[in-house]
Design an enzyme around this catalytic site. Structure first.
Site, short mmCIF file in Angstrom:
data_model
loop_
_atom_site.label_atom_id
_atom_site.label_comp_id
_atom_site.label_asym_id
_atom_site.label_seq_id
_atom_site.Cartn_x
_atom_site.Cartn_y
_atom_site.Cartn_z
N LYS A 14 0.83 -1.22 0.00
CA LYS A 14 0.00 0.00 0.00
C LYS A 14 0.85 1.26 0.00
O LYS A 14 0.60 2.18 -0.76
CB LYS A 14 -0.88 0.07 1.26
CG LYS A 14 -1.85 -1.05 1.45
CD LYS A 14 -2.79 -0.77 2.62
CE LYS A 14 -2.16 -0.90 4.00
NZ LYS A 14 -1.84 -2.26 4.43
N ARG A 128 11.51 -5.49 5.11
CA ARG A 128 11.24 -4.07 4.83
C ARG A 128 12.08 -3.18 5.74
O ARG A 128 12.22 -3.45 6.93
CB ARG A 128 9.75 -3.81 5.08
CG ARG A 128 9.35 -2.36 5.02
CD ARG A 128 7.88 -2.21 4.81
NE ARG A 128 7.05 -2.67 5.92
CZ ARG A 128 5.73 -2.59 5.91
NH1 ARG A 128 5.08 -2.11 4.88
NH2 ARG A 128 5.03 -3.01 6.96
N ARG A 163 10.96 -1.25 11.10
CA ARG A 163 9.87 -0.87 11.99
C ARG A 163 9.74 -1.88 13.12
O ARG A 163 9.92 -3.08 12.91
CB ARG A 163 8.56 -0.83 11.20
CG ARG A 163 8.32 0.50 10.53
CD ARG A 163 7.14 0.49 9.60
NE ARG A 163 5.97 -0.22 10.10
CZ ARG A 163 4.82 -0.30 9.43
NH1 ARG A 163 4.72 0.30 8.25
NH2 ARG A 163 3.79 -0.95 9.92
N ARG A 174 -0.74 -8.74 13.46
CA ARG A 174 -1.34 -7.72 12.59
C ARG A 174 -2.21 -8.38 11.52
O ARG A 174 -3.26 -7.87 11.15
CB ARG A 174 -0.24 -6.87 11.92
CG ARG A 174 0.46 -5.95 12.91
CD ARG A 174 1.79 -5.46 12.39
NE ARG A 174 1.67 -4.60 11.23
CZ ARG A 174 2.63 -4.42 10.34
NH1 ARG A 174 3.79 -5.04 10.46
NH2 ARG A 174 2.46 -3.62 9.33
P1 AMP Z 1 0.64 0.64 8.91
O1 AMP Z 1 1.80 1.58 8.81
O2 AMP Z 1 -0.51 1.04 8.03
O3 AMP Z 1 1.04 -0.80 8.73
O4 AMP Z 1 0.09 0.77 10.41
C1 AMP Z 1 0.91 0.44 11.52
C2 AMP Z 1 0.06 0.25 12.76
O5 AMP Z 1 -0.62 1.48 13.08
C3 AMP Z 1 -1.07 -0.77 12.65
O6 AMP Z 1 -0.62 -2.10 12.87
C4 AMP Z 1 -2.02 -0.30 13.75
O7 AMP Z 1 -1.50 -0.62 15.03
C5 AMP Z 1 -1.92 1.22 13.61
N1 AMP Z 1 -2.93 1.74 12.63
C6 AMP Z 1 -2.67 2.34 11.44
N2 AMP Z 1 -3.81 2.69 10.82
C7 AMP Z 1 -4.82 2.29 11.63
C8 AMP Z 1 -6.25 2.33 11.55
N3 AMP Z 1 -6.86 2.87 10.49
N4 AMP Z 1 -6.96 1.83 12.58
C9 AMP Z 1 -6.36 1.30 13.66
N5 AMP Z 1 -5.03 1.21 13.81
C10 AMP Z 1 -4.25 1.70 12.81
#
Ligand code: AMP
Length: 217
Positions: A14, A128, A163, A174
């Site tokens: 994404k 990553r 990360r 996740r």
């Molecule tokens: P990402 O960078 O999109 O993989 O997001 C990293 C982490 O941020 C996720 O595993 C969640 O803990 C939190 N997070 C990001 N976006 C959301 C969302 N829309 N709703 C809830 N938690 C989120």
């Protein structure tokens, strides 16, 4: 211009696709994960609440995410279209987002579901690396995704990091959250007639070509 929502498991691509589309169309890029990581870095109240949940591979509460989105979506770079990378992730977020769109007189646009199997996503997550300053995403083992100089961001010269939630154990958590809470959005958007499916290929350029096709059709 059509707004874009990406619906996909963690590490499906994404963020990378969003960066490429941002460059092509000049869209605003809204990554809720990046917004949260900034809050964590700043040590804000919201950041403190989010940090432990993120490390555990759990979702951050809907109200906090909606607050971030409400503030971000009205910024000038979103006037001509924007990409939502990581939002909505629950049915409640999607419903509240529909209300927000009505309030702001904005269109939902297109929802792109990225199909990827768990093994491929896991492999990507574990290799990553990202730039903590600009958020650019790299991959240690992919020729087209690795930085020019090992461990250093091509764009800002910052030292790249892995990360905290990109370990195998947290990835599994996740992924479970995704299946339980995010997958129901597939039917939610299918019913609205806005859902398009693309495949995650090994090469980001192939995936990008498919994304362009569904955006422009
Ligand atoms: P990402 O960078 O999109 O993989 O997001 C990293 C982490 O941020 C996720 O595993 C969640 O803990 C939190 N997070 C990001 N976006 C959301 C969302 N829309 N709703 C809830 N938690 C989120």
């Amino acid at each position: 211009m059509k707004n874009i929502i990406f619906l996909a498991p963690p590490a499906a691509g994404k963020g990378t696709l969003s960066e490429m589309l941002q460059e092509k169309y000049g869209y605003g890029h809204i990554s809720t994960g990046d917004l949260l990581r900034e809050e964590v870095k700043k040590g804000s109240l919201l950041g403190k609440e989010a940090e432990s949940l993120m490390k555990a591979g759990k979702f951050v509460p809907d109200e906090l995410i909606l607050k971030l989105i409400k503030n971000r979506i009205v910024k000038p770079d979103c006037n001509n279209g924007y990409i939502l990378d990581g939002f909505p992730r629950t049915i409640v977020q999607a419903e509240k987002y529909d209300e927000l769109l009505k309030e702001l007189n904005k269109d939902l646009g297109v929802v792109i579901y990225i199909e990827i199997d768990k093994e491929m996503a896991m492999r990507r997550a574990c290799s990553r690396i990202t730039c903590p300053k600009c958020g650019r995403i790299y991959n240690k083992y992919s020729n087209e995704m690795k930085p020019k100089k090992e461990g250093i961001c091509d764009d800002c010269g910052e030292k790249l990091i892995q990360r905290a939630d990109d370990s195998e154990e947290t990835f599994n958590k996740r992924f479970d959250e995704y299946i339980e809470k995010t997958m129901p959005l597939y039917d939610y958007y299918k019913k609205k007639g806005v859902l398009k499916t693309i495949k995650a290929y090994e090469s980001k350029y192939d995936t990008f070509d498919e994304a362009i096709k569904v955006i422009e059709e």
